[in-house]
Design a protein around this motif. Structure first.
Motif, PDB file in Angstrom:
ATOM      1  N   LEU A  28      64.418 -73.317  89.189  1.00 23.01           N
ATOM      2  CA  LEU A  28      63.904 -74.057  89.893  1.00 23.01           C
ATOM      3  C   LEU A  28      63.142 -75.147  89.040  1.00 23.01           C
ATOM      4  CD1 LEU A  28      62.760 -72.057  93.178  1.00 23.01           C
ATOM      5  CD2 LEU A  28      64.936 -73.527  92.858  1.00 23.01           C
ATOM      6  N   ARG A  31      65.515 -77.496  87.417  1.00 15.24           N
ATOM      7  CA  ARG A  31      66.127 -78.404  88.446  1.00 15.24           C
ATOM      8  C   ARG A  31      65.127 -79.531  88.783  1.00 15.24           C
ATOM      9  NH1 ARG A  31      67.989 -75.748  93.888  1.00 15.24           N
ATOM     10  NH2 ARG A  31      68.985 -74.380  92.383  1.00 15.24           N
ATOM     11  N   MET A  32      63.735 -79.129  88.947  1.00 17.93           N
ATOM     12  CA  MET A  32      62.836 -80.298  89.123  1.00 17.93           C
ATOM     13  C   MET A  32      62.511 -81.227  87.867  1.00 17.93           C
ATOM     14  SD  MET A  32      59.516 -78.711  91.341  1.00 17.93           S
ATOM     15  CE  MET A  32      58.675 -80.673  91.217  1.00 17.93           C
ATOM     16  N   CYS A  39      58.724 -74.794  81.723  1.00 13.29           N
ATOM     17  CA  CYS A  39      59.510 -73.901  82.491  1.00 13.29           C
ATOM     18  C   CYS A  39      59.054 -72.440  81.976  1.00 13.29           C
ATOM     19  CB  CYS A  39      61.213 -74.238  82.234  1.00 13.29           C
ATOM     20  SG  CYS A  39      61.642 -75.526  82.806  1.00 13.29           S
ATOM     21  N   ILE A  71      59.271 -76.471  96.923  1.00 11.29           N
ATOM     22  CA  ILE A  71      59.595 -77.519  96.142  1.00 11.29           C
ATOM     23  C   ILE A  71      59.604 -78.923  96.923  1.00 11.29           C
ATOM     24  CG2 ILE A  71      61.122 -78.524  94.409  1.00 11.29           C
ATOM     25  CD1 ILE A  71      61.865 -75.716  93.660  1.00 11.29           C
ATOM     26  N   ASP A  72      58.874 -79.885  96.382  1.00 12.01           N
ATOM     27  CA  ASP A  72      59.312 -81.156  96.918  1.00 12.01           C
ATOM     28  C   ASP A  72      59.393 -81.953  95.871  1.00 12.01           C
ATOM     29  OD1 ASP A  72      56.691 -82.198  96.253  1.00 12.01           O
ATOM     30  OD2 ASP A  72      55.805 -81.573  98.179  1.00 12.01           O
ATOM     31  N   ALA A  73      59.347 -83.435  95.987  1.00 13.73           N
ATOM     32  CA  ALA A  73      59.553 -84.202  94.839  1.00 13.73           C
ATOM     33  C   ALA A  73      58.318 -84.412  93.802  1.00 13.73           C
ATOM     34  CB  ALA A  73      59.787 -85.891  95.468  1.00 13.73           C
ATOM     35  N   ARG A  74      57.149 -84.038  94.343  1.00 13.82           N
ATOM     36  CA  ARG A  74      56.278 -84.184  93.274  1.00 13.82           C
ATOM     37  C   ARG A  74      55.312 -82.841  92.801  1.00 13.82           C
ATOM     38  NH1 ARG A  74      52.674 -89.113  94.216  1.00 13.82           N
ATOM     39  NH2 ARG A  74      51.146 -87.675  94.314  1.00 13.82           N
ATOM     40  N   GLN A  75      55.543 -81.713  93.454  1.00 12.85           N
ATOM     41  CA  GLN A  75      54.998 -80.477  93.216  1.00 12.85           C
ATOM     42  C   GLN A  75      55.937 -79.301  93.413  1.00 12.85           C
ATOM     43  OE1 GLN A  75      51.450 -80.020  95.407  1.00 12.85           O
ATOM     44  NE2 GLN A  75      52.396 -79.637  97.343  1.00 12.85           N
ATOM     45  N   PHE A  76      55.609 -78.300  92.790  1.00 14.85           N
ATOM     46  CA  PHE A  76      56.280 -76.760  92.540  1.00 14.85           C
ATOM     47  C   PHE A  76      55.182 -75.916  93.060  1.00 14.85           C
ATOM     48  CE2 PHE A  76      58.706 -73.727  89.676  1.00 14.85           C
ATOM     49  CZ  PHE A  76      59.347 -73.054  90.714  1.00 14.85           C
ATOM     50  N   LYS A 131      54.595 -82.541  89.295  1.00 22.10           N
ATOM     51  CA  LYS A 131      55.546 -83.189  88.364  1.00 22.10           C
ATOM     52  C   LYS A 131      54.876 -84.569  88.079  1.00 22.10           C
ATOM     53  CE  LYS A 131      59.888 -83.603  87.007  1.00 22.10           C
ATOM     54  NZ  LYS A 131      59.775 -83.949  85.636  1.00 22.10           N
TER      55      LYS A 131
END
Length: 132
Positions: A28, A31-32, A39, A71-76, A131
């Protein structure tokens, strides 16, 4: 339109499940678009959090526990949910030379935010990496 957050979950029942959770975290994070170093560190944070939960849950006969990835566009977000007592974690630069207790400090230095919250009979250990 804003992209929807992705959520994945897994039940941890044995130590081999922790290895699988580490692989999922790595997959994941890649992928981000996180760098390979990030990672690796997120894998390590997953391992530490899951190992702590596994040891506690095994000792108190509260296995299994769950891990969630959001997960969204800016954070994990990585969330470990277990039954049991609450604990605290705070980032410090003090050096722990004892035989145990360095994992939570390591996690606090890897992620951008870490917190613990109670949810009924459960404790949620939440780790967030943003991110950049």
């Amino acid at each position: 339109m804003k992209p929807k957050a992705m959520i994945r979950t897994m039940v941890i029942m044995k130590t081999a499940d922790i290895l699988k959770a580490m692989e999922i975290t790595d997959e994941l994070a890649k992928r981000m678009g996180f760098l390979p170093r990030d990672c690796l560190f997120l894998r390590l944070a997953t391992e530490e959090a899951c190992t702590n939960a596994y040891e506690y849950c095994q000792k108190t006969r509260r296995l299994p526990f769950r891990i969630f990835w959001k997960i969204d566009a800016r954070q994990f977000m990585i969330i470990v949910k277990q039954r049991g007592g609450c604990f605290s974690v705070a980032q410090t630069d003090a050096i722990n030379t004892g035989s145990r207790g360095r994992g939570l400090q390591l996690i606090a230095h890897i992620v951008d935010a870490v917190y613990v919250k109670r949810a009924g009979n459960n404790v949620l250990f939440c780790m967030c990496k943003c991110k950049k």
